[in-house]
Design a protein around this motif. Structure first.
Motif, PDB file in Angstrom:
ATOM      1  N   ARG A 144      -4.894  -0.921   1.866  1.00 22.87           N
ATOM      2  CA  ARG A 144      -5.627  -1.766   1.097  1.00 22.87           C
ATOM      3  C   ARG A 144      -4.892  -2.711   0.147  1.00 22.87           C
ATOM      4  NH1 ARG A 144     -10.750   1.092  -1.385  1.00 22.87           N
ATOM      5  NH2 ARG A 144     -10.812  -0.694  -2.729  1.00 22.87           N
ATOM      6  N   SER A 145      -3.436  -2.210   0.209  1.00 31.62           N
ATOM      7  CA  SER A 145      -2.347  -3.051  -0.636  1.00 31.62           C
ATOM      8  C   SER A 145      -2.760  -2.973  -2.077  1.00 31.62           C
ATOM      9  CB  SER A 145      -2.066  -4.509  -0.129  1.00 31.62           C
ATOM     10  OG  SER A 145      -1.501  -4.306   1.268  1.00 31.62           O
ATOM     11  N   THR A 146      -3.207  -1.900  -2.658  1.00 33.58           N
ATOM     12  CA  THR A 146      -3.626  -1.713  -3.813  1.00 33.58           C
ATOM     13  C   THR A 146      -3.523  -0.299  -4.425  1.00 33.58           C
ATOM     14  OG1 THR A 146      -5.500  -2.343  -5.532  1.00 33.58           O
ATOM     15  CG2 THR A 146      -6.066  -1.276  -3.394  1.00 33.58           C
ATOM     16  N   ASN A 147      -3.591  -0.087  -5.777  1.00 32.36           N
ATOM     17  CA  ASN A 147      -3.626   1.445  -6.212  1.00 32.36           C
ATOM     18  C   ASN A 147      -5.124   1.564  -6.550  1.00 32.36           C
ATOM     19  OD1 ASN A 147      -0.711   1.632  -6.593  1.00 32.36           O
ATOM     20  ND2 ASN A 147      -0.727   0.556  -8.546  1.00 32.36           N
ATOM     21  N   GLN A 148      -5.369   2.881  -6.087  1.00 38.17           N
ATOM     22  CA  GLN A 148      -6.665   3.318  -6.226  1.00 38.17           C
ATOM     23  C   GLN A 148      -6.718   4.335  -7.451  1.00 38.17           C
ATOM     24  OE1 GLN A 148      -8.078   4.051  -2.500  1.00 38.17           O
ATOM     25  NE2 GLN A 148     -10.468   4.104  -2.876  1.00 38.17           N
ATOM     26  N   LYS A 149      -7.725   4.125  -8.224  1.00 38.33           N
ATOM     27  CA  LYS A 149      -8.122   5.136  -9.359  1.00 38.33           C
ATOM     28  C   LYS A 149      -9.250   6.233  -8.996  1.00 38.33           C
ATOM     29  CE  LYS A 149      -8.733   2.505 -12.893  1.00 38.33           C
ATOM     30  NZ  LYS A 149      -8.812   2.102 -14.163  1.00 38.33           N
ATOM     31  N   PHE A 150      -8.994   7.365  -9.381  1.00 34.08           N
ATOM     32  CA  PHE A 150     -10.053   8.523  -9.133  1.00 34.08           C
ATOM     33  C   PHE A 150     -10.053   9.425 -10.309  1.00 34.08           C
ATOM     34  CE2 PHE A 150      -6.383   9.903  -6.744  1.00 34.08           C
ATOM     35  CZ  PHE A 150      -6.147  11.273  -7.049  1.00 34.08           C
ATOM     36  N   ASN A 195      -7.752  11.818 -14.867  1.00 36.33           N
ATOM     37  CA  ASN A 195      -7.900  10.325 -14.177  1.00 36.33           C
ATOM     38  C   ASN A 195      -6.308  10.324 -13.499  1.00 36.33           C
ATOM     39  OD1 ASN A 195     -10.278  10.005 -15.024  1.00 36.33           O
ATOM     40  ND2 ASN A 195      -9.692   8.175 -16.719  1.00 36.33           N
ATOM     41  N   TRP A 196      -6.240   9.663 -12.322  1.00 33.38           N
ATOM     42  CA  TRP A 196      -5.117   9.678 -11.421  1.00 33.38           C
ATOM     43  C   TRP A 196      -5.092   8.528 -10.722  1.00 33.38           C
ATOM     44  CZ3 TRP A 196      -2.411  14.344 -11.100  1.00 33.38           C
ATOM     45  CH2 TRP A 196      -3.062  15.562 -11.626  1.00 33.38           C
ATOM     46  N   THR A 197      -3.971   7.907 -10.260  1.00 31.72           N
ATOM     47  CA  THR A 197      -3.657   6.616  -9.502  1.00 31.72           C
ATOM     48  C   THR A 197      -3.135   7.224  -8.104  1.00 31.72           C
ATOM     49  OG1 THR A 197      -3.655   5.350 -11.319  1.00 31.72           O
ATOM     50  CG2 THR A 197      -2.782   4.414  -9.395  1.00 31.72           C
ATOM     51  N   GLN A 198      -3.416   6.660  -7.139  1.00 24.38           N
ATOM     52  CA  GLN A 198      -2.817   6.737  -5.722  1.00 24.38           C
ATOM     53  C   GLN A 198      -2.722   5.468  -5.071  1.00 24.38           C
ATOM     54  OE1 GLN A 198      -4.644   9.875  -3.553  1.00 24.38           O
ATOM     55  NE2 GLN A 198      -3.198   9.524  -1.763  1.00 24.38           N
ATOM     56  N   ARG A 199      -1.526   5.233  -4.510  1.00 26.28           N
ATOM     57  CA  ARG A 199      -1.434   4.182  -3.794  1.00 26.28           C
ATOM     58  C   ARG A 199      -2.246   4.086  -2.545  1.00 26.28           C
ATOM     59  NH1 ARG A 199       3.348   5.970  -6.004  1.00 26.28           N
ATOM     60  NH2 ARG A 199       4.561   4.582  -7.122  1.00 26.28           N
ATOM     61  N   ASN A 200      -2.867   2.863  -2.248  1.00 27.14           N
ATOM     62  CA  ASN A 200      -3.671   2.824  -1.047  1.00 27.14           C
ATOM     63  C   ASN A 200      -2.836   1.903  -0.045  1.00 27.14           C
ATOM     64  OD1 ASN A 200      -5.491   1.874   1.034  1.00 27.14           O
ATOM     65  ND2 ASN A 200      -7.317   2.894  -0.209  1.00 27.14           N
ATOM     66  N   LEU A 201      -2.121   2.157   0.773  1.00 23.52           N
ATOM     67  CA  LEU A 201      -1.204   1.179   1.601  1.00 23.52           C
ATOM     68  C   LEU A 201      -2.009   0.294   2.249  1.00 23.52           C
ATOM     69  CD1 LEU A 201       1.675   3.558   2.308  1.00 23.52           C
ATOM     70  CD2 LEU A 201       1.458   2.226   0.201  1.00 23.52           C
ATOM     71  N   PRO A 218       1.461  -4.442  -2.728  1.00 20.89           N
ATOM     72  CA  PRO A 218       2.446  -4.954  -1.535  1.00 20.89           C
ATOM     73  C   PRO A 218       3.966  -5.102  -1.998  1.00 20.89           C
ATOM     74  CG  PRO A 218       0.919  -6.434  -2.449  1.00 20.89           C
ATOM     75  CD  PRO A 218       0.571  -5.195  -2.983  1.00 20.89           C
ATOM     76  N   VAL A 219       4.184  -5.605  -3.123  1.00 16.40           N
ATOM     77  CA  VAL A 219       5.409  -6.000  -3.696  1.00 16.40           C
ATOM     78  C   VAL A 219       6.467  -4.663  -3.833  1.00 16.40           C
ATOM     79  CG1 VAL A 219       6.962  -6.672  -5.712  1.00 16.40           C
ATOM     80  CG2 VAL A 219       4.776  -8.011  -4.931  1.00 16.40           C
ATOM     81  N   GLU A 220       5.851  -3.578  -4.285  1.00 12.44           N
ATOM     82  CA  GLU A 220       6.516  -2.299  -4.464  1.00 12.44           C
ATOM     83  C   GLU A 220       6.913  -1.734  -3.173  1.00 12.44           C
ATOM     84  OE1 GLU A 220       5.609   1.857  -6.721  1.00 12.44           O
ATOM     85  OE2 GLU A 220       4.749   1.577  -4.658  1.00 12.44           O
ATOM     86  N   ILE A 253       5.621   9.950   0.457  1.00 16.86           N
ATOM     87  CA  ILE A 253       5.562  10.113  -0.966  1.00 16.86           C
ATOM     88  C   ILE A 253       4.750   9.281  -1.611  1.00 16.86           C
ATOM     89  CG2 ILE A 253       7.336   9.757  -3.002  1.00 16.86           C
ATOM     90  CD1 ILE A 253       9.585  10.024  -0.926  1.00 16.86           C
ATOM     91  N   ALA A 254       4.323   8.538  -1.004  1.00 15.33           N
ATOM     92  CA  ALA A 254       3.397   7.264  -1.646  1.00 15.33           C
ATOM     93  C   ALA A 254       1.823   8.144  -1.781  1.00 15.33           C
ATOM     94  CB  ALA A 254       3.192   6.101  -1.081  1.00 15.33           C
ATOM     95  N   GLN A 255       1.605   9.244  -0.905  1.00 16.17           N
ATOM     96  CA  GLN A 255       0.463   9.979  -0.927  1.00 16.17           C
ATOM     97  C   GLN A 255       0.117  10.624  -2.203  1.00 16.17           C
ATOM     98  OE1 GLN A 255       0.423  11.954   2.827  1.00 16.17           O
ATOM     99  NE2 GLN A 255      -0.829  10.499   3.723  1.00 16.17           N
TER     100      GLN A 255
END
Length: 722
Positions: free
Chosen positions: A47-53, A39-45, A698-700, A15-17
């Motif tokens: 790298r423990s961060t959110n990636q924007k593209f 513009n979109w945001t996707q979780r990069n597990l 990482p918290v989520e 789901i995080a993808q």
């Protein structure tokens, strides 16, 4: 347990993808083609961060997608804006730069042409102001109409301080020296609170890209913080919002009730152009520059509420605004007999006008959904744009081509586009821009909004909830989780979320409860909760539970859990105490436990007064009546709190708290945890280096997976649905 854990983790990863849509606009329009930028945001597990593209879509005039680009990473971009003539693009970036063997974060503004990078401004080196604001409350990033100047908000440059005694380096006495105040390095500097930490005094900045000069707007009262700025027609003035921050900064995030004004700054003169005792936001000019609109509400009362849509005839220089949409107390009938429950927006979209500037487009919460509207500003006729039961959110307009986001609980957001016809404003034929992403096994799920009206003589008797979960099952085969929202003056809408989808796909039925006090059901409904927290909101959650058990035979009345954060955490704590035999397990995130104790430590103490229907005062007189009033107010706060029911709790409880939470400080959750532990209740507390939403990468993942495991263990779920 390891098999259960692996199942949950793998489902979370799938789901995080799915990316989430941040914004989209129509950037280019010719006779044959148009381009939609998104513009979109996707979780990069990893790298423990959110990636924007970003993704650009090229469409024909019939809205067929010809091409779409590969996603381009824009994570380092904080803000961007394209000039009106389409010739220049300004980008605010943050970068780590090596300095004296240390890495420091610096902000840069880049100016690009279509061929190359033209200019790069190192804002730290120029040292005119502090960090540029990129938040949604204050932040702006606007080109002037002539494409020569950039308008934005930044932190006021602080006066430097040093210790009373510090050995100074040898230097030329005639060298210019910046003003430095001794002994002020530890002085308290209040800021705008939760999620706005460090934002103390925002100022308006103008970057002249021709002369390369950066100037801060002067002649502004020092007790005001400025934001949400735009250029007036002809670039001869600046319009924006001014919030008062004296004698105290009250937390601004999620709070639309802060005293503020629409202002104009022209020829060095600062002028307020909206009424006193109001809270305002989101000024926007029409395409023809004849009309200025903004959102407005009264200062007092709930932290979020119904708004008025205000209008000023700019062309005629009329200083008295009129109301396009007023506060809706319950509901009103609009075009084609539809019901409208009021305007609850945080902002108006920037490009929100028809080509002739007669229609204004917006989205807003309505009951358990998000709907979009077209308002004729001349006749004040309001028309709902027809669509199915999914949520439809207006995003952008250009030459009467409208762009929307479409989503539901089982459908991640995707872009649709259509042409507006003022002869039939409710009808738009939608074409897909982005391809809808299918949620795995979504055919096994359903969502259903349910309206409920009490058969009694209360002034406000209606609320709603959304069931989301398995669409069928053997009798009593699925556990149920009740999920009251936070706020309390917010609402669940028919929107896709990761946590809800994860739990639903694991086989849990979910009830998202919009109890009385939620937005989207009229101003009377919002206000009805004041003075009744811990009572009617609790009652509505229990009623929703009972109605769902009657309606969906596959739900198990012996396996009911609770999940909520903030005021939702307040409610799950209340429910577990007041109805200890009904609810078997609890997950509480940054819960309000003792309103009286929170009153003196939250960044929004006025919230504590508002929930008991009292006015907030920052000081009290010394007379006996004022003392008695204050004493009674604090006692009422305590009596409406979950803490008075703590000794009745039986349900195993998972607490998730943020160390940096300024809204509901960590001590609230700790208090509940220690009391439950003392009573021998199975209790676990997760402490995160995060703030109120607990939403960092990482918290989520830790929070959501721990919650799913907690529900599985204590509701004895051994077989998952998905």
């Amino acid at each position: 347990m390891s098999t259960q854990m692996d199942k949950i983790i793998n489902l979370y990863k799938s789901i995080a993808q799915i990316p989430s849509l941040n914004l989209a606009k129509i950037s280019c329009l010719t006779e044959s083609r148009l381009i939609v930028q998104s513009n979109w945001t996707q979780r990069n597990l990893e790298r423990s961060t959110n990636q924007k593209f970003s993704i650009d879509y090229t469409l024909t005039q019939n809205f067929d997608v010809i091409t779409e680009t590969f996603p381009i990473d824009i994570t380092s971009e904080l803000l961007s804006a394209v000039s009106d003539n389409g010739e220049f693009r300004a980008v605010l970036k943050s970068a780590l730069v090596s300095k004296d063997k240390n890495a420091v974060t610096k902000q840069f503004i880049e100016i690009w042409s279509k061929q190359c990078l033209l200019k790069n401004y190192d804002l730290s080196a120029l040292d005119v102001h502090g960090d540029v604001y990129t938040d949604g409350e204050f932040g702006s990033f606007e080109w002037s109409h002539d494409g020569n100047k950039l308008l934005y908000i930044a932190e006021k440059k602080p006066i430097k301080s040093e210790p009373f005694y510090k050995q100074q380096p040898l230097k030329n006495k005639d060298e210019n020296k910046e003003e430095i105040i001794k002994g002020n390095e530890f002085i308290y500097k209040p800021d705008w609170g939760e999620q706005l930490v460090g934002k103390q005094h925002p100022v308006v900045v103008v970057l002249d890209t021709i002369s390369d000069l950066i100037s801060v707007l002067t002649q502004v009262p020092d007790d005001l913080s400025l934001g949400q700025v735009i250029w007036a027609p002809n670039d001869n003035a600046i319009i924006g919002v001014a919030w008062i921050h004296e004698p105290r900064h009250l937390g601004l995030m999620f709070c639309t009730n802060r005293q503020s004004w629409i202002f104009q700054h022209k020829d060095g003169i600062f002028e307020k152009i909206s009424a006193d005792n109001c809270s305002v936001r989101s000024p926007q000019f029409s395409k023809d520059n004849k009309h200025l609109v903004w959102l407005e509400r009264d200062v007092s009362g709930p932290h979020h509420h119904a708004h008025r849509l205000m209008h000023l005839n700019w062309e005629d220089n009329i200083k008295t605004p009129d109301i396009l949409i007023d506060i809706v107390r319950q509901s009103i009938s609009i075009d084609k007999g539809k019901l409208f429950y009021g305007l609850y927006n945080q902002k108006i979209s920037q490009n929100c006008w028809s080509n002739d500037s007669k229609y204004l487009f917006f989205k807003t919460q309505q009951r358990s959904n998000v709907r979009s509207y077209a308002l004729n500003i001349e006749t004040k006729i309001l028309t709902e744009i027809e669509h199915d039961q999914s949520s439809l959110s207006f995003l952008d307009a250009k030459n009467d081509i409208l762009l929307f986001a479409k989503t539901s609980l089982i459908q991640p957001a995707y872009l649709v586009i259509g042409r507006f016809d003022n002869k039939n404003p409710s009808k738009i034929k939608f074409n897909n821009v982005s391809s809808p992403i299918k949620l795995v096994n979504s055919e096994k799920l359903k969502y259903e909004p349910v309206e409920y009206v009490y058969d009694n003589d209360e002034q406000v008797r209606d609320f709603n909830f959304i069931y989301y979960g398995p669409n069928k099952g053997d009798i009593h085969s699925h556990p149920l989780i009740i999920m009251p929202h936070g706020g309390p003056h917010s609402a669940y809408a028919n929107n896709f979320t990761l946590e809800s989808s994860l739990l639903a796909l694991l086989g849990f039925g979910l009830l998202q409860v919009n109890y009385r006090g939620s937005i989207g059901m009229g101003a009377d409904n919002v206000e009805y909760l004041q003075g009744r927290v811990g009572n009617i909101d609790v009652k509505d959650c229990v009623t929703a539970t009972e109605e769902a058990l009657k309606k969906y035979s596959w739900l198990n009345s012996e396996k009911i859990g609770l999940s909520g954060g903030s005021h939702g955490g307040f409610l799950v704590a209340h429910l577990s105490g007041q109805y200890s035999d009904l609810y078997k397990v609890v997950v509480a995130r940054n819960p309000v436990i003792d309103v009286a104790a929170m009153f003196t430590i939250s960044d929004i103490p006025d919230w504590c007064a508002a929930v008991i229907n009292k006015s907030y005062r920052q000081s009290f007189s010394n007379d006996d009546k004022a003392f008695i009033d204050a004493e009674e107010m604090v006692l009422k706060m305590f009596k409406c709190s979950p803490i008075i029911h703590v000794d009745k709790v039986k349900a195993p409880t998972l607490m998730c708290v943020g160390k940096n939470d300024l809204r509901v400080p960590m001590s609230q959750g700790q208090h509940w945890y220690h009391r439950l532990k003392a009573n021998g209740i199975p209790t676990k507390m997760l402490v995160y280096d995060d703030n109120h939403p607990l939403s960092s990468g990482p918290v989520e993942i830790d929070d959501i997976i721990n919650a799913a495991l907690w529900f599985s263990e204590h509701l004895n779920v051994t077989k998952y649905y998905s």
